[in-house]
Enzyme design. Structure first.
Site, PDB file in Angstrom:
ATOM      1  N   CYS A  31       9.103  16.807  38.222  1.00  0.00           N
ATOM      2  CA  CYS A  31      10.455  16.538  37.727  1.00  0.00           C
ATOM      3  C   CYS A  31      10.750  17.337  36.460  1.00  0.00           C
ATOM      4  O   CYS A  31      11.763  18.024  36.359  1.00  0.00           O
ATOM      5  CB  CYS A  31      10.624  15.049  37.434  1.00  0.00           C
ATOM      6  SG  CYS A  31      10.810  14.008  38.897  1.00  0.00           S
ATOM      7  N   HIS A  32       9.853  17.240  35.466  1.00  0.00           N
ATOM      8  CA  HIS A  32      10.179  17.701  34.119  1.00  0.00           C
ATOM      9  C   HIS A  32       9.853  19.167  33.858  1.00  0.00           C
ATOM     10  O   HIS A  32      10.253  19.709  32.823  1.00  0.00           O
ATOM     11  CB  HIS A  32       9.480  16.814  33.095  1.00  0.00           C
ATOM     12  CG  HIS A  32       9.891  15.377  33.181  1.00  0.00           C
ATOM     13  ND1 HIS A  32      11.192  14.972  32.976  1.00  0.00           N
ATOM     14  CD2 HIS A  32       9.190  14.243  33.467  1.00  0.00           C
ATOM     15  CE1 HIS A  32      11.272  13.673  33.124  1.00  0.00           C
ATOM     16  NE2 HIS A  32      10.081  13.197  33.425  1.00  0.00           N
ATOM     17  N   CYS A  62       7.776   5.857  34.896  1.00  0.00           N
ATOM     18  CA  CYS A  62       7.792   7.063  35.729  1.00  0.00           C
ATOM     19  C   CYS A  62       6.776   6.968  36.861  1.00  0.00           C
ATOM     20  O   CYS A  62       7.081   7.309  38.012  1.00  0.00           O
ATOM     21  CB  CYS A  62       7.503   8.301  34.874  1.00  0.00           C
ATOM     22  SG  CYS A  62       8.901   8.861  33.887  1.00  0.00           S
ATOM     23  N   CYS A  67       0.811  -1.224   0.000  1.00  0.00           N
ATOM     24  CA  CYS A  67       0.000   0.000   0.000  1.00  0.00           C
ATOM     25  C   CYS A  67       0.843   1.271   0.000  1.00  0.00           C
ATOM     26  O   CYS A  67       0.524   2.241  -0.679  1.00  0.00           O
ATOM     27  CB  CYS A  67      -0.915   0.037   1.233  1.00  0.00           C
ATOM     28  SG  CYS A  67      -2.260  -1.168   1.209  1.00  0.00           S
ATOM     29  N   HIS A  68       1.918   1.259   0.772  1.00  0.00           N
ATOM     30  CA  HIS A  68       2.649   2.499   1.039  1.00  0.00           C
ATOM     31  C   HIS A  68       3.911   2.678   0.208  1.00  0.00           C
ATOM     32  O   HIS A  68       4.511   3.761   0.247  1.00  0.00           O
ATOM     33  CB  HIS A  68       3.021   2.574   2.521  1.00  0.00           C
ATOM     34  CG  HIS A  68       1.848   2.570   3.440  1.00  0.00           C
ATOM     35  ND1 HIS A  68       0.951   3.612   3.528  1.00  0.00           N
ATOM     36  CD2 HIS A  68       1.404   1.626   4.318  1.00  0.00           C
ATOM     37  CE1 HIS A  68       0.022   3.330   4.421  1.00  0.00           C
ATOM     38  NE2 HIS A  68       0.266   2.127   4.913  1.00  0.00           N
TER      39      HIS A  68
END
Length: 281
Positions: free
Chosen positions: A200-201, A242, A100-101
């Site tokens: 944390c982030h 996490c 298909c691709h």
């Protein structure tokens, strides 16, 4: 002071100021030709950050170097395996991905906008969901497990052909409800340590917790090769890890909750470059 508050305080007390790692002015250019945006102005919907930085900027020079050359990047072994599978006929329909691709490069740009709304299905779709739809509905093949090796390999291949493109994940329209749910999860404290993703982030990036240099938690480099695990790691696997580190009970990989969280976290990286498969600690 309650026990929970004391536990959370103890966890955050382990955070120490960052010490020298990589050159903060280093530039990520893969194979000497694919230039990456690793630092840029935060998207308007982010209230807690003015500037966003790729996880690559938080790594040591040695780890950074691995990602700068496909010959050195251990993740590219799995990309090569996926290319073989791409051309392999599977299922009752007697077709392969290539049927298909054509070439994998025909999907260039897809990774930059995922997750996104699938109008036909009426829900937010990730790369894994699109892959399994192709396998079950077009190839007549068995679906892959969300965190299985073939799935991680294929998502790495799809990401690799979009490297250098700008992350541009939609947050309005039909995806808004899921995006709001993902945001709620991001700022919710979990587990005995009562820590949220943001603690944390967003609040403590660039500090160290134990021996780990905290990044801003962007997922533009996923699936990523983690040196710790010597394998590709999916986004939902990292989410689970996490939450588990907070001593909480994580949502299931592939669940609506983690899809919503993926949508929100991906949108936090709007403006960075697609890096996957990246290399991280």
């Amino acid at each position: 002071m309650t026990f929970r508050t004391m536990t959370a305080a103890a966890a955050l007390a382990m955070l120490v100021p960052a010490f020298a790692t990589a050159d903060p002015d280093a530039k990520l250019v893969v194979n000497g030709e694919i230039e990456m945006v690793t630092e840029t102005e935060a998207p308007e919907h982010l209230e807690g950050l003015r500037t966003i930085r790729s996880g690559w900027t938080f790594r040591t020079e040695e780890t950074q170097a691995l990602q700068m050359d496909d010959f050195d990047n251990p993740a590219m072994i799995f990309v090569d395996q996926a290319r073989d599978v791409w051309n392999t006929v599977e299922g009752d329909a007697g077709e392969s991905c290539a049927s298909c691709h054509g070439e994998p490069e025909s999907l260039r740009g897809l990774r930059a906008e995922l997750p996104k709304w699938n109008e036909e299905k009426g829900e937010v779709y990730t790369a894994e969901m699109y892959i399994n739809d192709c396998r079950t509905e077009r190839m007549g093949a068995e679906p892959w497990g969300w965190d299985s090796q073939p799935m991680k390999n294929m998502t790495a291949l799809i990401s690799s052909v979009s490297r250098g493109m700008t992350v541009d994940v939609a947050i309005d329209g039909p995806v808004r409800e899921a995006w709001e749910r993902g945001k709620e999860i991001y700022y919710t404290r979990y587990g005995q340590l009562e820590l949220a993703c943001a603690n944390c982030h967003e609040d403590n990036y660039d500090n160290y917790i134990r021996a780990d240099h905290l990044s801003q938690g962007h997922i533009n480099g996923f699936p990523t090769y983690r040196l710790k695990q010597a394998n590709l790691v999916s986004k939902h696997n990292r989410f689970r890890g996490c939450i588990r580190d907070t001593r909480g009970v994580p949502y299931a990989i592939g669940s609506e909750d983690f899809v919503a969280l993926e949508l929100y976290v991906a949108s936090r990286g709007n403006g960075l470059s697609v890096e996957g498969p990246a290399v991280r600690n």
